[in-house]
Write an enzyme that holds these catalytic residues in place. Structure first.
Site, PDB file in Angstrom:
ATOM      1  N   LYS A   1       0.849  -1.199   0.000  1.00  0.00           N
ATOM      2  CA  LYS A   1       0.000   0.000   0.000  1.00  0.00           C
ATOM      3  C   LYS A   1       0.876   1.237   0.000  1.00  0.00           C
ATOM      4  O   LYS A   1       2.044   1.224   0.414  1.00  0.00           O
ATOM      5  CB  LYS A   1      -0.944   0.021   1.209  1.00  0.00           C
ATOM      6  CG  LYS A   1      -0.254   0.021   2.586  1.00  0.00           C
ATOM      7  CD  LYS A   1       0.167   1.373   3.102  1.00  0.00           C
ATOM      8  CE  LYS A   1       0.813   1.309   4.483  1.00  0.00           C
ATOM      9  NZ  LYS A   1       1.517   2.543   4.855  1.00  0.00           N
TER      10      LYS A   1
ATOM     11  N   VAL B   1      10.728  -4.736   3.277  1.00  0.00           N
ATOM     12  CA  VAL B   1      10.629  -5.018   4.709  1.00  0.00           C
ATOM     13  C   VAL B   1      10.903  -3.729   5.478  1.00  0.00           C
ATOM     14  O   VAL B   1      11.854  -3.010   5.176  1.00  0.00           O
ATOM     15  CB  VAL B   1      11.621  -6.122   5.119  1.00  0.00           C
ATOM     16  CG1 VAL B   1      11.569  -6.371   6.621  1.00  0.00           C
ATOM     17  CG2 VAL B   1      11.313  -7.409   4.354  1.00  0.00           C
TER      18      VAL B   1
ATOM     19  N   MET C   1       5.260   0.206   3.697  1.00  0.00           N
ATOM     20  CA  MET C   1       4.313  -0.204   2.650  1.00  0.00           C
ATOM     21  C   MET C   1       3.448  -1.380   3.093  1.00  0.00           C
ATOM     22  O   MET C   1       2.822  -2.050   2.278  1.00  0.00           O
ATOM     23  CB  MET C   1       5.058  -0.539   1.356  1.00  0.00           C
ATOM     24  CG  MET C   1       5.816   0.644   0.783  1.00  0.00           C
ATOM     25  SD  MET C   1       6.534   0.318  -0.840  1.00  0.00           S
ATOM     26  CE  MET C   1       5.052   0.380  -1.872  1.00  0.00           C
TER      27      MET C   1
ATOM     28  N   GLY D   1       4.157  -4.360   4.418  1.00  0.00           N
ATOM     29  CA  GLY D   1       4.541  -5.716   4.030  1.00  0.00           C
ATOM     30  C   GLY D   1       4.184  -6.758   5.065  1.00  0.00           C
ATOM     31  O   GLY D   1       3.652  -7.828   4.736  1.00  0.00           O
TER      32      GLY D   1
ATOM     33  N   ALA E   1       0.478  -7.146   5.082  1.00  0.00           N
ATOM     34  CA  ALA E   1       0.066  -7.926   3.916  1.00  0.00           C
ATOM     35  C   ALA E   1       0.215  -9.413   4.187  1.00  0.00           C
ATOM     36  O   ALA E   1      -0.669 -10.217   3.855  1.00  0.00           O
ATOM     37  CB  ALA E   1       0.885  -7.515   2.699  1.00  0.00           C
TER      38      ALA E   1
ATOM     39  N   ASP F   1      -3.014  -1.806   9.911  1.00  0.00           N
ATOM     40  CA  ASP F   1      -2.991  -1.828   8.446  1.00  0.00           C
ATOM     41  C   ASP F   1      -3.485  -3.142   7.855  1.00  0.00           C
ATOM     42  O   ASP F   1      -3.664  -3.241   6.639  1.00  0.00           O
ATOM     43  CB  ASP F   1      -1.572  -1.566   7.934  1.00  0.00           C
ATOM     44  CG  ASP F   1      -1.134  -0.122   8.095  1.00  0.00           C
ATOM     45  OD1 ASP F   1      -1.988   0.736   8.394  1.00  0.00           O
ATOM     46  OD2 ASP F   1       0.073   0.154   7.938  1.00  0.00           O
TER      47      ASP F   1
END
Length: 303
Positions: A10, A96, A100, A102, A105, A137
């Site tokens: 993201k 990492v 974003m 990770g 996710a 997130d």
């Protein structure tokens, strides 16, 4: 039998941060856009829960039960009265500790993969509830697309997007801890009133219209001063991207990945090329958004 889920990174096109709450979290107005950089999470039945990881910076990913993918398997198994006996393998492509999402996710990917593998039949609402328990997130990683996250970011409102936006992401030489960036935000905010976080109407309108120029004028990140305070070299990366023609340059989330909005694919490739030779970052990626959230690639029968 195994199940593989692909889950995107993201970028925060707006991250408005309120003052620290009594629980230590901050209220946010967090406009997420899922972009086409992906991790793939594969779960396979095993004698016990274990996590493996391959790909860029895989050596920085924890492989114990603190990993969000492991925690997702444990959470779902606990709700359905079973043991989380799976091998979770993460094929890493999202940076990492890069701002974003990770790790988030991977948590969303493992949750969806275990749901498919075990045939739990959990509702979307239940999966999102577990996601919110795992981290702020994680729900967006499951949903993807574009959304406004409020509360601490976990309460999502889907947003209309009228087109595709082209991005360049510059990976930094080291990571940044999200808690450390928030602590620095609090330190920098001492002695001043921090306004309530509110989504920017011009930004939401720009997303809905698919207008890259209008979006560039509205992009903002309240955590950027804190990230730059802890990692001053990012200023050079941002400047290099702007000089190469990016419409907007911003630290992604808590950083240290920097994000550059461009008008089209050709512009993105030009900015990426300039950043690669700038000496201000260790790697550069081009991606578009919005893209779908966590998606099962290899469905399995219930077991």
């Amino acid at each position: 039998m195994s199940v593989t889920v692909r889950v995107p990174a993201k970028v925060n096109v707006q991250l408005a941060v309120g003052a620290a709450r009594p629980d230590g979290f901050h209220d946010l107005a967090n406009v997420f856009l899922a972009v086409g950089l992906y991790d793939e999470v594969t779960v396979t039945p095993a004698d016990e829960l274990r996590v493996t990881c391959a790909g860029p910076d895989a050596d920085q990913v924890p492989l114990d039960r603190t990993n969000l993918a492991a925690r997702a398997a444990i959470a779902l198994a606990g709700r359905y009265g079973r043991s989380p006996d799976v091998h979770v393998h993460i094929a890493k492509d999202i940076p990492v500790a890069g701002g974003m999402a990770g790790g988030s996710a991977d948590g969303a990917g493992a949750l969806l993969a275990c749901d498919a593998l075990w045939g739990t039949g959990a509702s979307r609402a239940e999966l999102l509830e577990i996601c919110a328990e795992l981290g702020s997130d994680v729900p967006f990683s499951l949903v993807g697309g574009a959304a406004l996250g409020t509360g601490r970011g976990e309460v999502l409102t889907p947003l209309e997007v009228g087109g595709t936006f082209h991005w360049v992401f510059a990976m930094a030489a080291r990571g940044l801890s999200t808690p450390a960036v928030f602590r620095e935000f609090d330190r920098l905010a001492e002695g001043r009133d921090v306004p309530e976080p509110v989504a920017s109407r011009p930004l939401l309108d720009a997303l809905a219209a698919g207008d890259a120029d209008a979006l560039a004028a509205a992009v903002s990140n309240d955590l950027q001063p804190a990230a730059l305070s802890l990692f001053p070299e990012l200023t050079d990366t941002l400047a290099a991207g702007r000089a190469a023609g990016a419409l907007a340059a911003v630290v992604s989330g808590s950083g240290p990945t920097t994000a550059f909005l461009t008008r089209d694919l050709a512009s993105a490739e030009a900015v990426a090329g300039a950043l690669r030779v700038s000496g201000t970052c260790r790697a550069v990626r081009v991606a578009v958004g919005p893209v779908a959230g966590a998606t099962v690639l290899e469905p399995a029968a219930s077991g």
